[in-house]
Design an enzyme around this catalytic site. Structure first.
Site, mmCIF file in Angstrom:
data_model
loop_
_atom_site.group_PDB
_atom_site.id
_atom_site.type_symbol
_atom_site.label_atom_id
_atom_site.label_comp_id
_atom_site.label_asym_id
_atom_site.label_seq_id
_atom_site.Cartn_x
_atom_site.Cartn_y
_atom_site.Cartn_z
ATOM 1 N N ASP A 37 0.815 -1.231 0.000
ATOM 2 C CA ASP A 37 0.000 0.000 0.000
ATOM 3 C C ASP A 37 0.844 1.276 0.000
ATOM 4 O OD1 ASP A 37 -1.902 -2.011 0.541
ATOM 5 O OD2 ASP A 37 -1.897 -1.564 2.687
ATOM 6 N N GLU A 207 -11.032 -0.934 -3.208
ATOM 7 C CA GLU A 207 -10.320 -0.166 -2.183
ATOM 8 C C GLU A 207 -9.205 0.645 -2.845
ATOM 9 O OE1 GLU A 207 -9.071 -3.424 0.235
ATOM 10 O OE2 GLU A 207 -7.476 -4.036 -1.127
#
Length: 325
Positions: A37, A207
């Site tokens: 991420d 997401e």
């Protein structure tokens, strides 16, 4: 004469070896360790990356950062933020978002992986005088601590619009919201219609939202698929407004079975002076089956003549060294 020749050959061999070992590309991954991420930024003529420490949730109690002057050599800044300085955060410290404003650095983060509104957790914000921290909790509680429009409060991205307004775009569980941030980042500001949480979820969104502006167009990007699987990927849409509507155009980042799987949850670096674009993302090596075994990589991103993003070619080499002027 033989001694001279032998010495010359030895010096030549050492020089050749040193030259051969000098890196000219970043390589992938760009730094060691299991990290995912990645949020990237440029501060003070340095490249910065803020990733998730990829481990079981109970071990995700801190965030590291990495900086580089040339995209090749990276310096680790350990524990720029950890749960010891955030009283309400206990685990699952995820997916940082970073922004600089008025010589202060604001690091947004998700924590605790809440499953409902009765649990304590969500999106927090911390502040520091230096991009490498240490960061301190800004408000002592989550900025967003509950579900709105079905969006789990995680994966926040901070977007500064061309008019100076800061927005936060966030959401898991296949729902994405956009909210307006107050000037001090301590609260949310309602839109003109009275709404605070506007849903802008595009088709197949899961997401990892990200937004940027190029030539007057708003590019909205997100991750699709399951984060532990090979189908994890990045898609995008375009609009004339940060509020959309956003119609999905297609995928631009996905696995290459010959190189790595699960390529997703990304951010963008733009060298504006040279108009160079890079995508920073995580992927899983072919040798790994553990869902948490993800590493941070970088590759070139480019556009066609119509402004559409070309499919990214994921590589082992990464990108060429590039200093910021």
């Amino acid at each position: 004469m033989r001694i001279f020749a032998a010495t010359f050959l030895l010096v030549s061999a050492v020089f050749t070896c040193s030259f051969a070992q000098e890196k000219t590309t970043s390589g992938n991954p760009i730094f060691k360790g299991w990290y995912a991420d990645p949020e990237s930024a440029i501060f003070n003529k340095q490249y910065w990356v803020y990733p998730t420490f990829s481990a079981p949730y109970k071990e995700q109690v801190f965030l590291d950062a990495f900086s580089s002057e040339d995209l090749i050599t990276w310096t680790k800044h350990p524990h720029v933020l950890d749960t010891s300085g955030v009283k309400w955060a206990k685990k699952a410290m995820w997916a940082p978002g970073i922004v600089e404003k008025e010589n202060k650095y604001y690091l947004f983060f998700g924590a605790n992986d809440i499953q409902n509104d009765k649990e304590l957790g969500g999106i927090g914000v911390s502040v520091s005088n230096h991009p490498g921290g240490p960061y301190k909790d800004l408000i002592g509680k989550p900025l967003v601590g509950s579900f709105h429009n079905g969006a789990q409060p995680i994966d926040q991205f901070i977007f500064k619009d061309t008019d100076g307004q800061y927005y936060m775009i966030y959401g898991g569980w296949s729902h994405c919201n956009i909210v307006k941030l107050s000037k001090d980042f301590k609260s949310l500001v309602p839109f003109k219609d009275g709404q605070t949480y506007k849903e802008i979820t595009p088709d197949k969104y899961v997401e990892g939202p990200y937004m940027f502006v190029r030539k007057g167009k708003y590019y909205f990007m997100w991750s699709e698929g399951g984060w532990t699987g090979p189908d994890y990927s990045v898609a995008y849409a375009m609009s004339d407004s940060p509020l959309g509507p956003f119609k999905r155009i297609g995928k631009i980042l996905k696995q290459d079975p010959a190189i790595a799987t699960g390529a997703g949850h990304h951010s963008i670096i733009h060298n504006a002076k040279k108009d160079l674009w890079y995508i920073v993302y995580h992927r899983r090596p072919l040798t790994e089956t553990d869902g948490n075994h993800r590493e941070t990589c970088i590759d070139v991103m480019s556009f066609d003549e119509n402004g559409l993003i070309k499919p990214v070619i994921i590589t082992k080499e990464g990108v060429k060294g590039q200093r910021l002027d």
